[in-house]
Design a protein around this motif. Structure first.
Motif, PDB file in Angstrom:
ATOM      1  N   ASP A  12      -2.710  -4.194   2.774  1.00  0.00           N
ATOM      2  CA  ASP A  12      -3.466  -3.352   3.699  1.00  0.00           C
ATOM      3  C   ASP A  12      -2.749  -2.038   3.976  1.00  0.00           C
ATOM      4  OD1 ASP A  12      -5.330  -5.343   3.849  1.00  0.00           O
ATOM      5  OD2 ASP A  12      -4.653  -6.110   5.800  1.00  0.00           O
ATOM      6  N   LYS A  13      -3.522  -1.023   4.269  1.00  0.00           N
ATOM      7  CA  LYS A  13      -2.954   0.280   4.615  1.00  0.00           C
ATOM      8  C   LYS A  13      -2.120   0.181   5.883  1.00  0.00           C
ATOM      9  CE  LYS A  13      -4.354   5.136   5.083  1.00  0.00           C
ATOM     10  NZ  LYS A  13      -5.507   6.070   5.090  1.00  0.00           N
ATOM     11  N   GLU A  14      -2.480  -0.751   6.779  1.00  0.00           N
ATOM     12  CA  GLU A  14      -1.771  -0.892   8.052  1.00  0.00           C
ATOM     13  C   GLU A  14      -0.410  -1.549   7.912  1.00  0.00           C
ATOM     14  OE1 GLU A  14      -6.108  -0.624   8.619  1.00  0.00           O
ATOM     15  OE2 GLU A  14      -4.819  -1.915   7.413  1.00  0.00           O
TER      16      GLU A  14
ATOM     17  N   HIS B  81      -0.763  -8.155   9.285  1.00  0.00           N
ATOM     18  CA  HIS B  81      -1.462  -7.412   8.249  1.00  0.00           C
ATOM     19  C   HIS B  81      -0.986  -7.870   6.873  1.00  0.00           C
ATOM     20  CE1 HIS B  81      -3.254  -4.697  11.149  1.00  0.00           C
ATOM     21  NE2 HIS B  81      -2.058  -4.444  11.659  1.00  0.00           N
TER      22      HIS B  81
ATOM     23  N   LYS C  71       3.292  -2.098   7.150  1.00  0.00           N
ATOM     24  CA  LYS C  71       4.436  -1.199   7.101  1.00  0.00           C
ATOM     25  C   LYS C  71       5.668  -1.977   6.644  1.00  0.00           C
ATOM     26  CE  LYS C  71       2.055   2.221   8.818  1.00  0.00           C
ATOM     27  NZ  LYS C  71       1.627   3.347   7.966  1.00  0.00           N
TER      28      LYS C  71
ATOM     29  N   TYR D   7       0.818  -1.206   0.000  1.00  0.00           N
ATOM     30  CA  TYR D   7       0.000   0.000   0.000  1.00  0.00           C
ATOM     31  C   TYR D   7       0.857   1.262   0.000  1.00  0.00           C
ATOM     32  CZ  TYR D   7      -3.715   3.281   1.243  1.00  0.00           C
ATOM     33  OH  TYR D   7      -4.588   4.339   1.232  1.00  0.00           O
ATOM     34  N   THR D   8       1.879   1.294   0.855  1.00  0.00           N
ATOM     35  CA  THR D   8       2.719   2.495   0.958  1.00  0.00           C
ATOM     36  C   THR D   8       3.437   2.769  -0.352  1.00  0.00           C
ATOM     37  OG1 THR D   8       3.055   2.084   3.322  1.00  0.00           O
ATOM     38  CG2 THR D   8       4.613   3.570   2.233  1.00  0.00           C
TER      39      THR D   8
END
Length: 571
Positions: free
Chosen positions: A559-561, A555, A563, A438-439
């Protein structure tokens, strides 16, 4: 006396050879048997479904691919397993849905139906459930092998795509037939690639908007059937059933944002294929002679007066196997991007332009490509991907991500003068799962570069060189009209005709890069050792081959969560 005897035997042999060749077409006769010659041709005026079945059964018992062929198959299998394990570790959606579905149907220690195991588990589940889960995991990154359906013979250049997604069928069969050892399994994987690859050479499914996994499903029916000792007519019935009941359309790959169906297509078709052969072996009678059936996909789309639309050439021995023409992906990217990636990285290696220029000074990145690359991954609709499945099919995203990574990697740029071959550039800038998370997907610098990308169609001079190669060129222009150009790229690293890359070294790096996402250092070392000596394994070893402890993240990478720094720490 001995010399006279040998001379007499030689004369008799020559005489008989000439006699039979003249009167009985001796060579063609033995080619049809398929045991004494390196290749056979299943003619379009024969029942090719039945002949494919006989070929597969004969190949398991007497096929003799060269060691180099088996070694290449082994490399593809290892690559696929590591791709699958890492996809599960990063909690990608479809592989987990299908794996959990399989584990909901565990069979206990004494199952009464055919069973196998999913990646990372010792539980026995119905065999088709294990296969759909494992094949889905293998394909999820879209990073294992690719076939372009191109042979030296002009009649075998249909150019259909295909991938090495079907090996879980062979490992699953080893749970059913305890006579299958590692050497047989490796040969069966070669067989699977052979049938799939040769069908890709003679019938372009994508031309008619049918998904390429059909060829792999047919190959899986033949291979699984041969391994579990099905009769030729049972394999024929299963092929007929699949073609009549389970044809997938390329609707699964259409649209601006792609879904789980894209990655799971091979898995779902293989699940259906295995159900077909199981039913056929229990007595279900499917349509016969399906390649000559006027209302099946083959003759419906390519009408003939009664024959199949194509001959099928298949190898029995030696080095001329389809797997030798299949290509490796050196990271996560759509295979038609390989030429652009090679060109871009070659520019960086040759000119070192990331050392003495600023990323914000880039004014244009132009990619010159062929059809279908120009129309598929150069599609303007893919200029703003919002999902990983769309991003890995977006040429602008793939190229921009590599370029951003090159500029941001200070250690790479400071050591660029000391790098003495392109392999090191490929390894350092290799696209990995976090590059599609996502990032990364919404990284501002990547998006800025994507806006600066343009496409040019190379025209006839490019189009006519595909699918023999991946004809591409790329240029990067900075402020002040400072321009860097890759020149013409035909056979990038990973392509079967590339002769410059140290393929084993790059793949070893890739296996470790992805493998450490899924497994501990010791477990990864052990797993790679097992996979790299698959031909030496016993049946008991094969049944445990996919067992391991997968480090599944909290996650998903999507997912946005999620990292990236969490992934680095955990691995």
């Amino acid at each position: 006396m001995l010399l006279i005897y040998l001379y007499f035997i030689l004369l008799v042999k020559i005489y008989l050879s000439d006699y039979f060749q003249q009167r009985y077409n001796f060579i063609d006769m033995f080619r049809s048997v398929g045991r004494f010659y390196s290749s056979i041709v299943l003619k379009k005026d024969t029942n090719q479904a039945h002949e494919l079945a006989k070929y597969a059964i004969n190949f398991i018992s007497s096929g003799n691919p060269a060691p180099s062929v088996l070694e290449r198959t082994k490399m593809f299998h290892t690559d696929s397993v590591i791709c699958g394990l890492s996809a599960l570790a990063l909690k990608t959606n479809a592989p987990h849905v299908l794996r959990n579905e399989a584990l909901e149907t565990t069979l206990g220690k004494n199952p009464k139906v055919e069973c196998a195991k999913v990646f990372g588990s010792s539980e026995l589940v119905p065999i088709e459930k294990a296969i759909v889960a494992n094949s889905s995991a293998v394909r999820e990154w879209d990073s294992n092998g690719t076939v372009f359906g191109y042979a030296n013979d002009a009649k075998r250049q249909a150019g259909e795509f295909g991938h090495n997604d079907f090996y879980p069928v062979v490992v699953a069969a080893a749970h059913v037939n305890k006579k299958i050892d590692g050497a047989t399994a490796l040969k069966a994987m070669t067989l699977q690639d052979e049938i799939r690859g040769r069908l890709c050479e003679v019938f372009s499914l994508k031309t008619y908007k049918i998904d390429h996994v059909v060829h792999g499903a047919i190959a899986s029916i033949c291979t699984y059937g041969a391994l579990v000792e099905a009769k030729p007519e049972e394999i024929e019935h299963a092929i007929g059933m699949f073609v009549a009941h389970y044809i997938p359309w390329r609707a699964i790959r259409a649209g601006k944002q792609l879904s789980d169906s894209k990655g799971a297509s091979a898995a779902i078709s293989t699940e259906a294929a295995i159900m077909c052969i199981k039913r056929a072996m229990r007595g279900f009678v499917g349509p016969k002679d399906i390649f000559r059936n006027p209302e099946s996909i083959f003759r419906f789309f390519e009408n003939t007066s009664g024959d199949s639309p194509f001959d099928i050439t298949l190898s029995n021995a030696g080095q001329d196997f389809a797997v030798m023409g299949m290509h490796f992906k050196l990271g996560l990217y759509e295979h038609q991007s390989a030429g652009a990636l090679e060109g871009l990285q070659k520019m960086i290696f040759d000119s070192k332009f990331t050392q003495n220029n600023k990323i914000e000074d880039i004014e244009n990145i132009n990619i010159v490509a062929y059809e279908p690359a120009f129309g598929i991954i150069g599609d303007p609709a893919k200029k703003t991907p919002k999902t990983r499945q769309s991003a890995d099919h977006s040429m602008v995203y793939i190229v921009s991500t590599i370029l951003r990574k090159a500029f941001e990697n200070n250690a790479f740029n400071s050591s660029l003068d000391k790098i003495n071959n392109l392999d090191e550039v490929w390894k350092t800038l290799m696209l990995e799962p976090s590059d599609y998370g996502y990032t990364a997907l919404f990284d501002a610098k990547t998006r800025s570069l994507m806006e600066k990308c343009s496409f040019s169609h190379g025209g006839k001079s490019y189009d006519e060189k595909y699918p023999e190669g991946i004809p591409t060129s790329i240029s990067v222009t900075f402020k002040g009209n400072k321009k860097y150009d890759s020149g013409f790229v035909m056979f990038p690293s990973g392509h079967s005709r590339n002769s410059t890359a140290n393929l084993k070294d790059i793949l070893n790096y890739k296996n470790n890069l992805l493998g450490k996402i899924a497994l501990s250092e010791k477990d990864l070392t052990d797993k790679l050792e097992q996979l790299n000596k698959i031909d030496k394994l016993s049946n008991a070893d094969l049944q445990k081959l996919y067992e391991c402890k997968i480090n599944v993240r909290k996650h998903s990478v999507d997912d946005k969560e999620f990292k990236e720094w969490m992934m680095i720490i955990l691995t």
